[in-house]
Design a protein around this motif. Structure first.
Motif, PDB file in Angstrom:
ATOM      1  N   ASP A   1       0.812  -1.207   0.000  1.00  0.00           N
ATOM      2  CA  ASP A   1       0.000   0.000   0.000  1.00  0.00           C
ATOM      3  C   ASP A   1       0.849   1.261   0.000  1.00  0.00           C
ATOM      4  O   ASP A   1       0.335   2.352  -0.207  1.00  0.00           O
ATOM      5  N   ASP A   2       2.164   1.141   0.312  1.00  0.00           N
ATOM      6  CA  ASP A   2       3.033   2.308   0.322  1.00  0.00           C
ATOM      7  C   ASP A   2       3.740   2.504  -1.012  1.00  0.00           C
ATOM      8  O   ASP A   2       4.470   3.474  -1.185  1.00  0.00           O
ATOM      9  N   LEU A   3       3.547   1.586  -1.954  1.00  0.00           N
ATOM     10  CA  LEU A   3       4.201   1.683  -3.244  1.00  0.00           C
ATOM     11  C   LEU A   3       3.396   2.596  -4.162  1.00  0.00           C
ATOM     12  O   LEU A   3       2.220   2.368  -4.413  1.00  0.00           O
ATOM     13  N   VAL A   4       4.046   3.639  -4.638  1.00  0.00           N
ATOM     14  CA  VAL A   4       3.374   4.591  -5.521  1.00  0.00           C
ATOM     15  C   VAL A   4       3.535   4.103  -6.953  1.00  0.00           C
ATOM     16  O   VAL A   4       4.547   4.379  -7.613  1.00  0.00           O
ATOM     17  N   SER A   5       2.560   3.358  -7.424  1.00  0.00           N
ATOM     18  CA  SER A   5       2.600   2.836  -8.787  1.00  0.00           C
ATOM     19  C   SER A   5       1.175   2.653  -9.280  1.00  0.00           C
ATOM     20  O   SER A   5       0.234   2.578  -8.491  1.00  0.00           O
ATOM     21  N   GLY A   6       1.040   2.598 -10.604  1.00  0.00           N
ATOM     22  CA  GLY A   6      -0.282   2.429 -11.181  1.00  0.00           C
ATOM     23  C   GLY A   6      -0.824   3.732 -11.750  1.00  0.00           C
ATOM     24  O   GLY A   6      -0.122   4.739 -11.838  1.00  0.00           O
ATOM     25  N   THR A   7      -2.084   3.699 -12.137  1.00  0.00           N
ATOM     26  CA  THR A   7      -2.722   4.820 -12.826  1.00  0.00           C
ATOM     27  C   THR A   7      -3.641   5.589 -11.892  1.00  0.00           C
ATOM     28  O   THR A   7      -4.394   5.002 -11.128  1.00  0.00           O
ATOM     29  N   VAL A   8      -3.555   6.907 -11.970  1.00  0.00           N
ATOM     30  CA  VAL A   8      -4.471   7.799 -11.251  1.00  0.00           C
ATOM     31  C   VAL A   8      -5.156   8.687 -12.283  1.00  0.00           C
ATOM     32  O   VAL A   8      -4.492   9.342 -13.093  1.00  0.00           O
ATOM     33  N   ARG A   9      -6.483   8.711 -12.250  1.00  0.00           N
ATOM     34  CA  ARG A   9      -7.260   9.510 -13.206  1.00  0.00           C
ATOM     35  C   ARG A   9      -7.625  10.842 -12.557  1.00  0.00           C
ATOM     36  O   ARG A   9      -8.298  10.886 -11.532  1.00  0.00           O
ATOM     37  N   VAL A  10      -7.177  11.916 -13.187  1.00  0.00           N
ATOM     38  CA  VAL A  10      -7.436  13.264 -12.684  1.00  0.00           C
ATOM     39  C   VAL A  10      -8.373  13.967 -13.653  1.00  0.00           C
ATOM     40  O   VAL A  10      -8.081  14.064 -14.848  1.00  0.00           O
ATOM     41  N   THR A  11      -9.489  14.440 -13.162  1.00  0.00           N
ATOM     42  CA  THR A  11     -10.434  15.137 -14.020  1.00  0.00           C
ATOM     43  C   THR A  11     -10.501  16.604 -13.623  1.00  0.00           C
ATOM     44  O   THR A  11     -10.422  16.961 -12.442  1.00  0.00           O
ATOM     45  N   THR A  12     -10.625  17.455 -14.620  1.00  0.00           N
ATOM     46  CA  THR A  12     -10.709  18.889 -14.383  1.00  0.00           C
ATOM     47  C   THR A  12     -11.346  19.539 -15.606  1.00  0.00           C
ATOM     48  O   THR A  12     -11.741  18.851 -16.549  1.00  0.00           O
ATOM     49  N   SER A  13     -11.470  20.854 -15.583  1.00  0.00           N
ATOM     50  CA  SER A  13     -12.064  21.552 -16.719  1.00  0.00           C
ATOM     51  C   SER A  13     -11.172  21.417 -17.948  1.00  0.00           C
ATOM     52  O   SER A  13      -9.988  21.077 -17.851  1.00  0.00           O
ATOM     53  N   GLU A  14     -11.761  21.699 -19.094  1.00  0.00           N
ATOM     54  CA  GLU A  14     -11.010  21.553 -20.337  1.00  0.00           C
ATOM     55  C   GLU A  14      -9.796  22.477 -20.370  1.00  0.00           C
ATOM     56  O   GLU A  14      -8.695  22.070 -20.766  1.00  0.00           O
ATOM     57  N   LEU A  15      -9.973  23.711 -19.932  1.00  0.00           N
ATOM     58  CA  LEU A  15      -8.855  24.653 -19.943  1.00  0.00           C
ATOM     59  C   LEU A  15      -7.753  24.234 -18.978  1.00  0.00           C
ATOM     60  O   LEU A  15      -6.571  24.251 -19.312  1.00  0.00           O
ATOM     61  N   MET A  16      -8.130  23.854 -17.757  1.00  0.00           N
ATOM     62  CA  MET A  16      -7.130  23.430 -16.780  1.00  0.00           C
ATOM     63  C   MET A  16      -6.438  22.150 -17.239  1.00  0.00           C
ATOM     64  O   MET A  16      -5.221  22.005 -17.103  1.00  0.00           O
TER      65      MET A  16
ATOM     66  N   SER B   1      -5.112   4.246  -0.625  1.00  0.00           N
ATOM     67  CA  SER B   1      -4.348   4.100  -1.868  1.00  0.00           C
ATOM     68  C   SER B   1      -3.167   5.059  -1.852  1.00  0.00           C
ATOM     69  O   SER B   1      -3.350   6.281  -1.855  1.00  0.00           O
ATOM     70  N   ALA B   2      -1.959   4.501  -1.848  1.00  0.00           N
ATOM     71  CA  ALA B   2      -0.760   5.342  -1.789  1.00  0.00           C
ATOM     72  C   ALA B   2      -0.643   6.231  -3.018  1.00  0.00           C
ATOM     73  O   ALA B   2      -0.249   7.395  -2.927  1.00  0.00           O
ATOM     74  N   ARG B   3      -0.974   5.681  -4.201  1.00  0.00           N
ATOM     75  CA  ARG B   3      -0.794   6.467  -5.423  1.00  0.00           C
ATOM     76  C   ARG B   3      -1.775   7.640  -5.471  1.00  0.00           C
ATOM     77  O   ARG B   3      -1.414   8.746  -5.895  1.00  0.00           O
ATOM     78  N   ILE B   4      -3.028   7.426  -5.027  1.00  0.00           N
ATOM     79  CA  ILE B   4      -4.004   8.514  -5.050  1.00  0.00           C
ATOM     80  C   ILE B   4      -3.660   9.557  -3.993  1.00  0.00           C
ATOM     81  O   ILE B   4      -3.757  10.767  -4.242  1.00  0.00           O
ATOM     82  N   ARG B   5      -3.230   9.100  -2.816  1.00  0.00           N
ATOM     83  CA  ARG B   5      -2.804  10.048  -1.776  1.00  0.00           C
ATOM     84  C   ARG B   5      -1.644  10.899  -2.267  1.00  0.00           C
ATOM     85  O   ARG B   5      -1.591  12.106  -2.038  1.00  0.00           O
TER      86      ARG B   5
END
Length: 306
Positions: free
Chosen positions: A99-114, A283-287
């Protein structure tokens, strides 16, 4: 000499828990201490030892008052099991540190401009620091529902209403009117009335019309002579000198040739929120991404404000 025990059990180990229990009793010296170490009951531990003795056909412990004294056979067996015990310890450590390993995919959503103009540059240093991490930027003005796991982290200009979503205020800014220098030179601008018919906006203008009416400067659909579903296309048109449009101030300030118009008349305050589902704590990667963006976006807004 070790005492032989009678057994018809085939000399084949089918339950690795017997070895685990044996080693615990061997090291602890008592059934009570070994049971506490493994989280098992004393009868279960005693049964494991007896089953292993039957399997080997030899006694492994002399049952003395208050302690279990290993026989020569037990000492020899424990020595042979040393590498196995080290391997189990390494496996337990790997599981504990997963759980301390920072690996994998994180999906970040934001406005189109950002998503198109801000986040890629902000996230660059994070990806260099975490080579096993992958980021997916969902640049859309649709509000993803974090509860349905459509995204892991969201950067939004409105606070989410879901109870199970963590929302942290990152900073405050404004949406203002911007135009390119070439457009400003082409008109005589004294009041907002001089901009009627020259606006750039979205296809669905309901919110914009309501906001302009609330600000005391009502507009109509016909006042927007260029409309697009893409905020990036709107910004591109503004930079091309086609007209004037509302832009998030931190984004506009970094664009060459853009100038803010009549800030005393048009200044829509907004608050930027960083959001994630409460499960991110596990989730280490999301944190990692959440904590990084908290600092990075906060610094970005502070720099734009300065």
């Amino acid at each position: 000499m070790p005492r032989k025990t009678e057994s018809n059990t085939p000399a084949r180990l089918t339950d690795w828990n017997l070895l685990r229990s044996f080693l615990a009793v061997y090291e602890a010296g008592t059934l009570t201490a070994a049971a506490d170490e493994l989280g098992l009951s004393q009868p279960t531990l005693g049964r494991h030892v007896r089953e292993l003795e039957l399997l080997l056909g030899e006694t492994l412990f002399d049952r003395l008052p208050g302690r279990m004294k290993p026989t020569d056979r037990a000492i020899a067996l424990a020595a042979r099991l040393g590498p196995l015990q080290e391997g189990i310890g390494s496996f337990d450590s790997a599981v504990a540190s997963k759980d301390d390993l920072v690996s994998g995919t994180v999906r970040v959503t934001t406005s189109e401009l950002m998503g198109a103009l801000v986040l890629p540059a902000l996230i660059g240093p994070l990806l260099l620091a975490e080579p096993l991490l992958q980021i997916e930027i969902q640049a859309t003005d649709e509000v993803e529902n974090l509860l349905r796991r459509e995204a892991d982290v969201a950067v939004r200009l409105t606070r989410p209403k879901q109870d199970d979503v963590i929302a942290v205020s990152v900073g405050k800014s404004e949406i203002g009117l911007f135009a390119h220098e070439s457009f400003i030179r082409s008109i005589k601008l004294e009041t907002l009335a001089d901009l009627k018919g020259r606006y750039i906006g979205g296809v669905d203008l309901q919110r914009a019309l309501e906001a302009s009416a609330a600000a005391g400067h009502p507009l109509t659909y016909d006042d927007f002579h260029l409309r697009s579903t893409s905020h990036v296309a709107q910004l591109t048109a503004i930079e091309a000198g086609v007209g004037v449009g509302a832009v998030f101030v931190p984004v506009a300030q970094g664009r060459q040739g853009l100038r803010r118009l009549l800030p005393e008349a048009v200044a829509l305050p907004v608050e930027v929120w960083l959001c994630a589902h409460e499960d991110m704590r596990r989730s280490a990667r999301i944190r990692r991404v959440f904590d990084y963006l908290l600092d990075a976006v906060r610094a970005y807004l502070s720099g734009a404000s300065g």
